[in-house]
Design a protein around this motif. Structure first.
Motif, mmCIF file in Angstrom:
data_model
loop_
_atom_site.group_PDB
_atom_site.id
_atom_site.type_symbol
_atom_site.label_atom_id
_atom_site.label_comp_id
_atom_site.label_asym_id
_atom_site.label_seq_id
_atom_site.Cartn_x
_atom_site.Cartn_y
_atom_site.Cartn_z
ATOM 1 N N UNK A 150 0.839 -1.197 0.000
ATOM 2 C CA UNK A 150 0.000 0.000 0.000
ATOM 3 C C UNK A 150 0.878 1.254 0.000
ATOM 4 N N UNK A 151 0.505 2.206 -0.816
ATOM 5 C CA UNK A 151 1.347 3.383 -1.028
ATOM 6 C C UNK A 151 1.419 4.248 0.234
ATOM 7 N N UNK A 152 2.621 4.747 0.482
ATOM 8 C CA UNK A 152 2.829 5.725 1.544
ATOM 9 C C UNK A 152 3.336 6.987 0.864
ATOM 10 N N UNK A 153 2.515 8.030 0.858
ATOM 11 C CA UNK A 153 2.852 9.217 0.071
ATOM 12 C C UNK A 153 4.069 9.957 0.617
ATOM 13 N N UNK A 154 4.218 9.919 1.938
ATOM 14 C CA UNK A 154 5.312 10.691 2.523
ATOM 15 C C UNK A 154 6.630 9.942 2.490
ATOM 16 N N UNK A 155 6.575 8.626 2.554
ATOM 17 C CA UNK A 155 7.799 7.815 2.511
ATOM 18 C C UNK A 155 7.564 6.672 1.515
ATOM 19 N N UNK A 156 7.645 6.983 0.233
ATOM 20 C CA UNK A 156 7.283 5.978 -0.784
ATOM 21 C C UNK A 156 8.158 4.729 -0.739
ATOM 22 N N UNK A 157 9.363 4.845 -0.175
ATOM 23 C CA UNK A 157 10.265 3.691 -0.130
ATOM 24 C C UNK A 157 9.839 2.702 0.963
ATOM 25 N N UNK A 158 9.073 3.190 1.913
ATOM 26 C CA UNK A 158 8.716 2.373 3.079
ATOM 27 C C UNK A 158 8.044 1.040 2.725
ATOM 28 N N UNK A 159 7.063 0.980 1.802
ATOM 29 C CA UNK A 159 6.448 -0.320 1.484
ATOM 30 C C UNK A 159 7.423 -1.310 0.844
ATOM 31 N N UNK A 160 8.551 -0.816 0.348
ATOM 32 C CA UNK A 160 9.547 -1.718 -0.248
ATOM 33 C C UNK A 160 10.505 -2.283 0.798
#
Lengths: 631, 253
Positions: free
Chosen positions: A148-158
């Motif tokens: 699920x996308x995290x707009x503030x920390x886009x790298x987080x779901x990876x």
């Protein structure tokens, strides 16, 4: 024999014969028996707890309007002294301590600082980075999906390690994400410190040196803050520590079953690191490369083969993960890498680059920082000398000695490069691992020599030195001096910019506007909007607030940035920014002499087809989707 | 060996009980305890399996905790890759499977592997009474500090505020949503005025308790400017809050 390592050496020396037995006359010797100790460990534990209570009292005073009071500030520092002093005094004193006491002191120091960290934000996460991971965890809990996308920390779901284990605990226990996050972060933090202690103990074969090394590691400005927060690095550091400990065991000469067990543990820890945090996994790969190379140089080829296998696993894992699961990592890290490269290029070309300065630290903090740099810079060469004399055939200590060279690199970056303090601070977590051990060897060498000449002030001097280092870490670490104590709202601050009105506005945005809208917001509201509000705030938006008129270029830029809503905090025109910058990417950071002009914030009331859709007093939100240019 | 059998039994009970809670509701306190136990159990069991020889207590504990944190990370990724949604039942299933598999291996090893002599197994250091007492006092003081900090955070005084909003689904929608939410910390009486094209079309007198919210949907016509003024207390001439759709510059406060 060192006074502290009799049992450990007996246990280890027989099994690990590839290492020469350590006979270290320079280490501290007991001059008094335990019965004449000036401070029992039990009393030290209670004093540390009292320190936590005193500092928590200062926090409470800050919340009730005394955040800028001198006595509240003194109470905070006195509390910190109570927390740190027993561990420093006992580990560096002349008295004989048992290993269980050394472990108790290390654990109590770590737990006490963590409890104090909780006391700073005891009801919810308030630091921006913690809020980002809170949002990712909430997303996992709601969707059951790691992507699920995290707009503030886009790298987080990876890199979902932290979110996974926190979501697992929250799911099976019923705890809130906040409580689950505190449990996971606290456990990981304590595990990291304990694995560091174990690694230092195993490779130095002295639990006192290990204790002193952990004490020196505590002077890392990030340990009690970023490395214990609800961040993916906190969990990855625990895995890094476990992986290094397991790699140390793998490198020993031992039976196949035991080696296989530690290989399994190392594999699990390495894979967990790789999927949890990008930088930590790269650092782990670098550490394994260094130890493998050192193992070859020192002549332990069988160990080198095993370590090379772990290195390949880690390097391959990082490469595969970045290539197939987290391709955005390169783009995410590129700006940091480019900044570092640019800084070094500037240094090598003889330049002296100064980045935008934020709020300048008080003179006392800067003096303390310079003194700490000087002290460690002196201790490390003494440690190197000791390594050369006593440990030069030991793979891990030699690796640590080589790794300690990085200290001088971050000192150069800190003082000479653009935004050097930020870079040096981020690197300190890793650089301090070898530095703390080598500096501990140097410090115990000095104390040993002092005691040999019956100079009892040597131990006291060492305690003062360690306290100075640790207090430097606190004073120049996190929170910054202008948010040392929690308190009333501050414009463009960090934790103190997160209050009920900001949170209510962000939650309103999520409930009413839906997630993922492109928002313009100031520095203080930016993280709240991106996490509680699950919006997609824009970093480069200062142009929307600074001028009293909206130009055609501004309109075009808002369209290019796909901005739909503009959040205006009226307090930007009343107060200077606590952090030195009003906006996430602020071209005028550190240069503001007066608050922003009010007409720059109010201009949105007069732009054609802009709707003023939300008003909570300090915060106003405008809908600019229908905006037309009208000069 | 006896402590290991007890550990196997306890972890198996925790795993099975947690599975039962998927279908049967349990008190939250029991759920908390079982949840922590279930998260910790795989690490403990697999550390016992992997370190079936002489390792001191601190390293054993570190490995157990490390595995307890790492196994859900890697297991969760495996479930995600397999297309399993990571909801409560999936986590409980994963952790219980890890525990029960580990228990089975440990039980199977009981006869297959010669146990490490008890005398060679390093034991955790014994904690003296005065040390235990000191730790207890320290824990109580730390809990007191947390309570003090929490009480301070809960009792911290913030400026109260009132939210007023007016939103449309699209710029030229036929209806607009209007709302007021009171966060002043006390019950407040408001007067709300709605103007269309600068003409007063509706007035409401509201009394909202702290935390209370009032909502309405009102009609709007195309490009017609709708503006809303909220007054506090009633009788005040200057709007306390103001929102508007479209170009309202002339009718603003």
């Amino acid at each position: 024999m060192t006074l502290s390592d009799n049992r450990i050496s007996r246990q280890l020396a027989g099994r690990h014969r590839q290492y020469e037995p350590v006979v270290d006359p320079a280490a501290m010797r007991p001059h008094r028996s335990a019965s004449t100790a000036f401070l029992p460990v039990s009393a030290g534990v209670i004093i540390s707890a009292a320190g936590v209570l005193l500092a928590a009292d200062a926090y409470t005073a800050g919340r009730f309007g005394y955040a800028n009071s001198a006595w509240a500030d003194r109470a905070y520092w006195l509390g910190q002294a109570f927390i740190v002093l027993p561990a420093a005094a006992l580990l560096l004193s002349q008295r004989l301590i048992r290993e269980s006491e050394a472990v108790t002191l290390v654990v109590v120091l770590t737990v006490a600082e963590y409890v104090l960290k909780i006391c700073y934000s005891p009801t919810a996460f308030t630091f921006a980075d913690e809020l980002e991971h809170w949002r990712s965890t909430v997303n996992v809990l709601h969707s059951g999906n790691l992507s699920t996308v995290n707009y503030l920390l886009p790298i987080s779901p990876h890199y979902p390690g932290l979110e996974e284990v926190t979501a697992a605990l929250a799911s099976v226990s019923g705890f809130s994400v906040y409580i689950s996050g505190l449990i996971i972060a606290g456990t990981a933090h304590l595990l990291f410190v304990c694995t560091l202690y174990l690694l230092f103990r195993n490779i130095s074969r002295s639990y006192r040196i290990a204790g002193v090394a952990v004490l020196l590691y505590s002077s890392n400005p990030d340990l009690a803050s970023f490395d214990s927060m609800f961040l993916y690095q906190t969990l990855a550091l625990a895995f890094l520590g476990l992986a290094m400990l397991a790699a140390w065991h793998v490198g020993l000469r031992q039976k196949g079953m035991r080696r296989a067990s530690w290989l399994t543990i190392a594999t699990v820890a390495i894979l967990a690191t790789v999927v949890t945090h990008h930088v930590t996994s790269v650092v782990l790969a670098a550490v394994l490369v260094l130890v493998t190379m050192t193992s070859l140089v020192t002549g332990y080829r069988r160990s080198a083969a095993c370590l090379a296998a772990l290195t390949l696993l880690c390097g391959g894992g990082v490469a595969c993960w970045v290539a197939f699961a987290a391709p955005g990592t390169v783009g995410y890290l590129r700006p940091f890498a480019a900044g570092v490269l640019h800084s070094f290029q500037g240094l090598l070309s003889g330049g002296h680059i100064h980045g935008p300065s934020t709020a300048a630290a008080p003179f006392s903090n800067r003096v303390l920082g310079a003194a700490a740099v000087l002290l460690i810079s002196v201790l490390v060469p003494i440690g190197w000398h000791r390594v050369w004399r006593r440990y030069r055939r030991q793979t891990w200590i030699v690796s640590m000695a080589v790794g300690a060279v990085t200290w001088y690199a971050i000192v150069a970056v800190r003082f000479m490069a653009a935004d050097g303090s930020e870079l040096a601070g981020r690197a300190a977590t890793f650089v301090f691992i070898p530095v703390s051990l080598i500096a501990a060897l140097g410090l115990t060498q000095l104390v040993g020599v002092g005691l040999k000449h019956r100079r009892r002030f040597a131990a006291a001097g060492a305690v003062i030195l360690v306290l100075a280092l640790i207090f430097n870490g606190m004073a120049n670490g996190w929170p910054p001096y202008w948010e040392r104590l929690p308190g009333a709202h501050q414009v463009a601050g960090f934790e103190r910019s997160v209050g009920p009105e900001e949170i209510a506005g962000a939650k309103w945005a999520l409930a009413t506007l839906g997630p993922g809208n492109r928002f313009a917001a100031d520095f203080g509201n930016f993280p709240v909007l991106g996490t509680y509000g699950d919006q997609d705030p824009v970093r480069d938006d200062s142009y929307l607030y600074l001028s009293s008129n909206l130009t055609l270029a501004d309109v075009v830029k808002t369209m290019n940035q796909a901005i739909r809503y503009v959040l205006v905090d009226r307090r930007l025109s009343q107060f200077l920014p606590a952090s030195g910058q009003y906006f996430p990417d602020d071209p005028n950071a550190g240069k503001y002499k007066r608050p922003l002009p009010a007409d720059g914030l109010a201009k949105w009331n007069h732009v054609a087809h802009v709707s003023r859709i939300y008003d909570s007093g300090n915060i106003v939100i405008y809908d600019i989707r229908g905006m037309q240019y009208a000069p | 060996m006896r402590h290991r059998q007890v550990a196997v039994a306890i972890t198996a009970v925790v795993a099975v009980s947690s599975c039962v809670t998927v279908f049967v509701g349990v008190p939250i306190l029991l759920k908390n305890v079982l949840g922590i136990g279930l998260l910790a159990a795989p690490g403990y069991i697999w550390a016992e399996i992997l370190l079936n020889y002489h390792v001191d207590w601190l390293q054993r504990a570190a490995v157990a905790v490390g595995l307890a944190l790492a196994l859900p990370v890697l297991g969760g990724l495996a479930l995600h890759a397999a297309g399993v949604a990571l909801h409560r039942s999936a986590w409980i299933g994963l952790l219980a499977a890890l525990v029960l598999t580990g228990d089975t291996i440990l039980l199977a090893r009981r006869r297959a592997v010669r146990p490490v002599p008890q005398a060679r197994r390093p034991e955790a250091p014994r904690v003296s009474v005065h040390r235990a007492l000191a730790l207890g006092i320290a824990a109580a003081v730390a809990i007191g500090a947390l309570g003090l900090a929490r009480a301070g955070a809960v009792g911290q005084q913030y400026h109260g505020f009132t939210q007023l909003w007016l939103t449309t689904r699209a710029p030229k929608a036929s209806t607009v949503s209007l709302g007021v939410s009171n966060h002043e910390g006390k019950t407040v009486r408001y007067r709300l005025q709605v103007l269309k094209a600068r003409h007063l079309v509706a007035t409401w007198n509201l009394t909202l308790a702290n935390g209370g919210t009032w909502r309405r949907t009102i009609s709007s016509v195309g490009n017609q400017v709708v503006s809303v003024n909220l007054y506090k207390p009633p009788g005040s001439t200057h709007p306390y809050r103001h929102v508007a759709t479209g170009n309202y510059g002339a009718s603003g406060p």
